[in-house]
Motif scaffolding. Structure first.
Motif, mmCIF file in Angstrom:
data_model
loop_
_atom_site.group_PDB
_atom_site.id
_atom_site.type_symbol
_atom_site.label_atom_id
_atom_site.label_comp_id
_atom_site.label_asym_id
_atom_site.label_seq_id
_atom_site.Cartn_x
_atom_site.Cartn_y
_atom_site.Cartn_z
ATOM 1 N N ARG A 4 0.831 -1.202 0.000
ATOM 2 C CA ARG A 4 0.000 0.000 0.000
ATOM 3 C C ARG A 4 0.867 1.253 0.000
ATOM 4 O O ARG A 4 0.572 2.238 -0.680
ATOM 5 N N ALA A 5 1.968 1.204 0.765
ATOM 6 C CA ALA A 5 2.881 2.350 0.794
ATOM 7 C C ALA A 5 3.538 2.551 -0.572
ATOM 8 O O ALA A 5 3.676 3.687 -1.040
ATOM 9 N N ILE A 6 3.911 1.455 -1.235
ATOM 10 C CA ILE A 6 4.532 1.555 -2.565
ATOM 11 C C ILE A 6 3.589 2.243 -3.541
ATOM 12 O O ILE A 6 4.003 2.973 -4.441
ATOM 13 N N MET A 7 2.286 1.974 -3.364
ATOM 14 C CA MET A 7 1.282 2.509 -4.292
ATOM 15 C C MET A 7 1.248 4.036 -4.307
ATOM 16 O O MET A 7 0.762 4.641 -5.252
ATOM 17 N N ALA A 8 1.772 4.653 -3.246
ATOM 18 C CA ALA A 8 1.836 6.122 -3.237
ATOM 19 C C ALA A 8 2.991 6.631 -4.099
ATOM 20 O O ALA A 8 3.133 7.832 -4.275
ATOM 21 N N LYS A 9 3.819 5.718 -4.609
ATOM 22 C CA LYS A 9 5.008 6.057 -5.397
ATOM 23 C C LYS A 9 5.904 7.040 -4.637
ATOM 24 O O LYS A 9 6.232 8.128 -5.138
ATOM 25 N N PRO A 10 6.278 6.657 -3.424
ATOM 26 C CA PRO A 10 7.066 7.586 -2.607
ATOM 27 C C PRO A 10 8.529 7.637 -3.042
ATOM 28 O O PRO A 10 9.025 6.724 -3.711
ATOM 29 N N THR A 11 9.198 8.702 -2.618
ATOM 30 C CA THR A 11 10.649 8.806 -2.784
ATOM 31 C C THR A 11 11.349 8.176 -1.595
ATOM 32 O O THR A 11 12.462 7.684 -1.694
ATOM 33 N N LEU A 12 10.650 8.232 -0.439
ATOM 34 C CA LEU A 12 11.224 7.704 0.802
ATOM 35 C C LEU A 12 10.174 6.857 1.511
ATOM 36 O O LEU A 12 9.022 7.273 1.674
ATOM 37 N N LEU A 13 10.608 5.674 1.924
ATOM 38 C CA LEU A 13 9.732 4.763 2.660
ATOM 39 C C LEU A 13 10.217 4.706 4.109
ATOM 40 O O LEU A 13 11.402 4.458 4.359
ATOM 41 N N LEU A 14 9.312 4.964 5.053
ATOM 42 C CA LEU A 14 9.621 4.799 6.473
ATOM 43 C C LEU A 14 9.018 3.467 6.895
ATOM 44 O O LEU A 14 7.805 3.278 6.804
ATOM 45 N N LEU A 15 9.853 2.558 7.324
ATOM 46 C CA LEU A 15 9.409 1.187 7.568
ATOM 47 C C LEU A 15 9.622 0.843 9.035
ATOM 48 O O LEU A 15 10.757 0.850 9.511
ATOM 49 N N ASP A 16 8.531 0.581 9.757
ATOM 50 C CA ASP A 16 8.648 0.342 11.211
ATOM 51 C C ASP A 16 8.401 -1.122 11.556
ATOM 52 O O ASP A 16 7.273 -1.596 11.473
ATOM 53 N N GLU A 17 9.465 -1.806 11.942
ATOM 54 C CA GLU A 17 9.367 -3.177 12.481
ATOM 55 C C GLU A 17 8.552 -4.101 11.587
ATOM 56 O O GLU A 17 7.593 -4.741 12.036
ATOM 57 N N ALA A 18 8.974 -4.211 10.351
ATOM 58 C CA ALA A 18 8.221 -5.037 9.399
ATOM 59 C C ALA A 18 8.237 -6.515 9.779
ATOM 60 O O ALA A 18 7.431 -7.286 9.265
ATOM 61 N N SER A 19 9.140 -6.914 10.668
ATOM 62 C CA SER A 19 9.227 -8.337 11.028
ATOM 63 C C SER A 19 8.430 -8.678 12.283
ATOM 64 O O SER A 19 8.331 -9.842 12.655
ATOM 65 N N LEU A 20 7.862 -7.658 12.913
ATOM 66 C CA LEU A 20 7.248 -7.842 14.237
ATOM 67 C C LEU A 20 6.122 -8.881 14.207
ATOM 68 O O LEU A 20 5.183 -8.774 13.424
ATOM 69 N N GLY A 21 6.245 -9.882 15.054
ATOM 70 C CA GLY A 21 5.191 -10.880 15.202
ATOM 71 C C GLY A 21 5.124 -11.906 14.087
ATOM 72 O O GLY A 21 4.195 -12.711 14.048
ATOM 73 N N LEU A 22 6.086 -11.872 13.148
ATOM 74 C CA LEU A 22 6.042 -12.822 12.040
ATOM 75 C C LEU A 22 6.961 -14.014 12.316
ATOM 76 O O LEU A 22 7.977 -13.877 12.995
ATOM 77 N N ALA A 23 6.597 -15.174 11.760
ATOM 78 C CA ALA A 23 7.487 -16.332 11.818
ATOM 79 C C ALA A 23 8.779 -15.958 11.087
ATOM 80 O O ALA A 23 8.744 -15.180 10.126
ATOM 81 N N PRO A 24 9.927 -16.495 11.547
ATOM 82 C CA PRO A 24 11.204 -16.112 10.934
ATOM 83 C C PRO A 24 11.218 -16.263 9.410
ATOM 84 O O PRO A 24 11.720 -15.376 8.701
ATOM 85 N N SER A 25 10.617 -17.329 8.884
ATOM 86 C CA SER A 25 10.666 -17.526 7.427
ATOM 87 C C SER A 25 9.814 -16.472 6.716
ATOM 88 O O SER A 25 10.167 -15.983 5.640
ATOM 89 N N THR A 26 8.699 -16.097 7.335
ATOM 90 C CA THR A 26 7.843 -15.062 6.747
ATOM 91 C C THR A 26 8.556 -13.713 6.776
ATOM 92 O O THR A 26 8.535 -12.959 5.793
ATOM 93 N N ALA A 27 9.199 -13.404 7.906
ATOM 94 C CA ALA A 27 9.925 -12.138 8.026
ATOM 95 C C ALA A 27 11.009 -12.067 6.958
ATOM 96 O O ALA A 27 11.218 -11.021 6.328
ATOM 97 N N LYS A 28 11.666 -13.196 6.727
ATOM 98 C CA LYS A 28 12.724 -13.242 5.714
ATOM 99 C C LYS A 28 12.140 -12.960 4.316
ATOM 100 O O LYS A 28 12.728 -12.211 3.533
ATOM 101 N N ASN A 29 10.994 -13.557 4.041
ATOM 102 C CA ASN A 29 10.334 -13.301 2.745
ATOM 103 C C ASN A 29 10.005 -11.833 2.564
ATOM 104 O O ASN A 29 10.190 -11.272 1.485
#
Ligand code: ATP
Length: 236
Positions: A148-173
């Protein structure tokens, strides 16, 4: 060239000062990490940039002072924030969440091709395109939040804890997809991440915060394996 610069940024929640003096620089097309223990001020730093909390000090984006701007204004300049906890819209379908991400854009063809790009980047979402956000797994919701953030076509992405609560393999993906996004688009990123290995797989450099101040800044190669980094993650 410098894209984003923070100089001695301060922030309070009521009477409590949570950012004391945070400084960092994100170059054009660069990816920078913000590391540190729980409560160090990482999330607040991102919120200060996107206008969600009031900040002191200096925040410039593309050479322009953005401190004190409202969140919609900041978003309109090309800064997209993927908040901790994702913030996807549960009652909307995956497709509509993606459309909402593009609401400021007028180029309908560009929007359609970016939806295709997002579904290629996150094939799981393609299978769930008509599902409601609320019906998605945690990993799929995180993918949707990034898409959804990509859809705004931003120049800068602020990404907060994208791995939070995910299984390790999912976080890696998720991180693999974000790395690919970076390669494909050159979008700059400022990344808060508790998992140092994931962070270093993506960012070129990072700063470590402790109690709302920078205690260490360096390239990923320099920081990887340093004792201070390990201590930061143990909360010491
Ligand atoms: P975490 O990984 O736990 O999110 P963080 O480094 O991102 O940690 P922040 O979320 O920026 O830290 O929080 C910094 C400090 O501000 C913490 O002590 C936190 O308890 C406090 N804090 C965060 N949000 C609020 C709020 N809305 N009201 C009051 N205090 C807050």
């Amino acid at each position: 060239m410098t894209l984003l610069e923070l100089e001695d940024v301060t922030a309070w929640y009521g009477p409590v000062q949570v950012l004391d003096a945070v400084s960092l620089t994100v170059p054009d097309n660069g990816a920078v990490g913000i590391l540190g223990a729980n409560g160090a001020g990482k999330t607040t730093t991102l919120r200060a940039i996107s206008g969600a909390v009031r900040a002191g000090g200096r925040i410039t984006f593309e050479g322009r002072d953005i401190r004190g701007m409202r969140p919609e204004q900041v978003a309109g300049l090309g800064i997209a924030h993927v908040p901790e906890g994702r913030g996807t819209l549960g009652q909307l379908t995956v497709r509509d969440n993606l459309r909402v991400g593009a609401y400021l854009r007028k180029d309908r063809r560009g929007v359609a091709s970016d939806i295709d790009y997002c579904l290629d980047l996150f094939p799981q979402l393609k299978d769930r395109i008509s599902s409601s956000g609320a019906a998605l797994s945690g990993g799929e919701q995180q993918m949707l939040a990034v898409a959804r953030a990509i859809m705004a076509k931003p120049t800068l992405l602020l990404l907060d804890e994208a791995s939070l609560g995910l299984a390790p393999s999912t976080a890696k993906n998720v991180y693999e997809a974000i790395r690919r996004l970076r390669q494909d688009s050159g979008i700059a990123m400022l990344v808060v991440e508790q998992n140092a290995n994931l962070a270093f797989s993506l960012v070129d450099s990072a700063t470590v915060l402790e109690a709302g101040r920078n205690v260490l800044t360096g390239s990923s190669a320099e920081l990887r394996g340093m004792d201070e980094i390990r201590r930061a993650y143990l909360g010491g």
